[in-house]
Design a protein around this motif. Structure first.
Motif, short mmCIF file in Angstrom:
data_model
loop_
_atom_site.label_atom_id
_atom_site.label_comp_id
_atom_site.label_asym_id
_atom_site.label_seq_id
_atom_site.Cartn_x
_atom_site.Cartn_y
_atom_site.Cartn_z
N SER A 1 0.83 -1.26 0.19
CA SER A 1 -0.02 -0.09 -0.15
C SER A 1 0.95 1.15 -0.18
CB SER A 1 -1.09 -0.07 1.21
OG SER A 1 -0.24 -0.20 2.31
N PRO B 1 0.56 6.28 -3.83
CA PRO B 1 1.17 6.34 -5.33
C PRO B 1 1.64 7.83 -5.62
CG PRO B 1 -1.32 6.50 -4.73
CD PRO B 1 -0.68 6.60 -3.64
N ARG C 1 -2.75 6.88 -13.37
CA ARG C 1 -2.10 5.63 -13.38
C ARG C 1 -2.79 4.59 -14.34
NH1 ARG C 1 -3.57 4.36 -7.85
NH2 ARG C 1 -4.11 6.51 -7.24
N GLN D 1 -2.98 0.20 -5.97
CA GLN D 1 -1.96 0.57 -5.39
C GLN D 1 -1.38 -0.67 -4.61
OE1 GLN D 1 -2.78 3.74 -2.47
NE2 GLN D 1 -4.37 4.41 -3.82
N ASN E 1 -9.87 2.31 -2.17
CA ASN E 1 -8.74 1.34 -2.42
C ASN E 1 -8.41 0.52 -0.97
OD1 ASN E 1 -7.27 4.01 -4.06
ND2 ASN E 1 -7.63 1.97 -5.17
#
Ligand SMILES: *Cc1c(COP(=O)(O)O)cnc(C)c1O
Length: 398
Positions: free
Chosen positions: A4, A7, A14, A80, A196
């Protein structure tokens, strides 16, 4: 790299730039390697790959194909994650996950997809895997009992299907990790754009890529993301069951992912507009949408999601028959299972996804016959709203 790591770029960037791999000609999009096997110059070079010292294309059923590798780079970047594995369906991904990590026992929190429920209730116990389904979402006391008894995997969806309930991933992960258990989240409804789970503390995320990731109702695929350490034992199941994604579908899915952020933003914005517009409609008992302040999970949704998604529930004041009439009168919403595509869809869970359950069992789960589940598509939101209004009030006033 941890599973994790924050990013460097936002999700839309991405989705477009994660693929670092290029073919021999530098094609910016990995072409379809429509091939079963890959040849090596000599035994020493081949052994480097078969002995796992080098990751390289070898045999497509093993997932060792450049088109698949390129897709998996993007899938990992979207969540991620350190690694991602692509499967031929969402259920193939979920089966591999549960077979790999469920052996010490599985605790399932809240409502889950019907296919997952069948695995947990019917098929896995027959293989000697203990499964426990807690209907009440994060029932911390019951979960604690199973964790103390040694369960090794906590499995959940958030938001859930069909009632769009929210489960606190960070709280569940904290509790599970205290007992050395892993946490897996089915993030299909939220998509990696709006949520996420790895960044919230989960160990694995699974997606039915058939839905938003594919986004056009024209492919069937699944994905699991996490650290290389938690994913690598799943490799054997994908290989042995032969459930890696085909290169053709992998290329189609890679293409879809480039517009994922754009699509999900539009799905979410339209669903919010429709939820607000219908919130006080006299034909409705309730609108279920995490983006409405009246939704019981709204505060949690604001914490763990960056958008509320394109799925919406409406409960008809007039009961199950009124719901069926509305579903039949809608013109732009196709009456079809599935979700997450460009076209809007409607289902009545008591006749489709939850038809297997007895009326009593549905009632116990709070799934009324009067519930319609809407997948808000990419059409003009004004057109969708007009369609919903004509279906809800067949005889306009005046
Ligand atoms: C559709 C769905 C699945 C199963 O995915 P398939 O690609 O149809 O195998 C799993 N979980 C959720 C939440 C789904 O909506």
């Amino acid at each position: 790299m941890s599973s994790s790591q924050p990013p460097r770029h936002g999700p839309a960037t991405r989705a477009i730039h994660a693929q670092r791999q290029r073919d021999a000609f530098g094609s910016p999009h990995m072409p379809i390697y429509d091939t079963t096997t890959f040849a090596y110059p000599d035994t020493a070079a081949l052994r480097e790959v078969t002995e796992g010292r080098r990751r390289a294309p070898l045999y497509t059923r093993y997932g060792q194909n450049p088109t698949l590798y390129a897709l998996e780079e993007t899938l990992a970047a979207l969540e991620q994650a350190e690694s991602a594995w692509a499967f031929c369906s969402g259920m193939a991904a979920i089966s591999a996950l549960l077979l790999t990590h469920g052996r010490r026992g599985i605790v399932c929190l809240g409502e889950v997809y019907g296919g997952t429920m069948s695995l947990l209730e019917r098929h896995l116990p027959g293989l000697g895997i203990d499964t426990h389904c807690l209907l009440e979402g994060h029932d911390a006391e019951a979960l604690e009992r199973y964790l103390v008894a040694g369960a090794g995997l906590v499995y959940l969806e958030t938001p859930t299907n069909p009632r769009l309930q929210l489960i606190d991933v960070a709280a569940v992960a904290e509790q599970a990790h205290r007992h050395g258990a892993l946490v897996a989240v089915d993030g299909t409804f939220a998509t990696p754009i709006n949520q996420n789970p790895l960044a919230l503390g989960a160990d694995l995320v699974v997606h039915s890529a058939t839905k938003y990731l594919g986004g056009h109702g024209d492919l069937t695929a699944g994905a699991v993301m996490g650290s290389a350490e938690v994913l690598s034992p799943m490799w054997a199941w994908r290989q042995s069951l032969g459930t890696a994604l085909s290169p053709q579908t992998a290329a189609l899915l890679s293409r879809s992912l480039r517009t994922l952020a754009l699509r999900v933003q539009r799905h979410s914005a339209s669903a919010q507009t429709i939820a607000e517009a219908l919130a006080n409609h006299p034909a409705l008992a309730r609108v279920l949408y995490p983006g409405l302040p009246s939704h019981p999970g709204h505060a949690l949704a604001c914490r763990q999601m960056s958008g509320f998604g394109g799925m919406l529930g409406i409960e008809l004041a007039g009961g199950g028959e009124a719901a069926a009439r509305v579903a039949d009168r809608l013109a732009l919403f196709a009456l079809a299972p599935s979700l997450g595509g460009a076209e809007s869809l409607v289902t009545q869970p008591c006749t489709t996804s939850h038809a297997d359950l007895s009326p009593r069992e549905r009632a116990r789960r709070g799934i009324g016959d009067n519930l319609l589940r809407l997948s808000i598509g990419l059409e003009e939101v004004e057109d969708l709203l007009a369609d919903l209004r004509q279906a809800l009030d067949p005889e306009p006033a005046g």
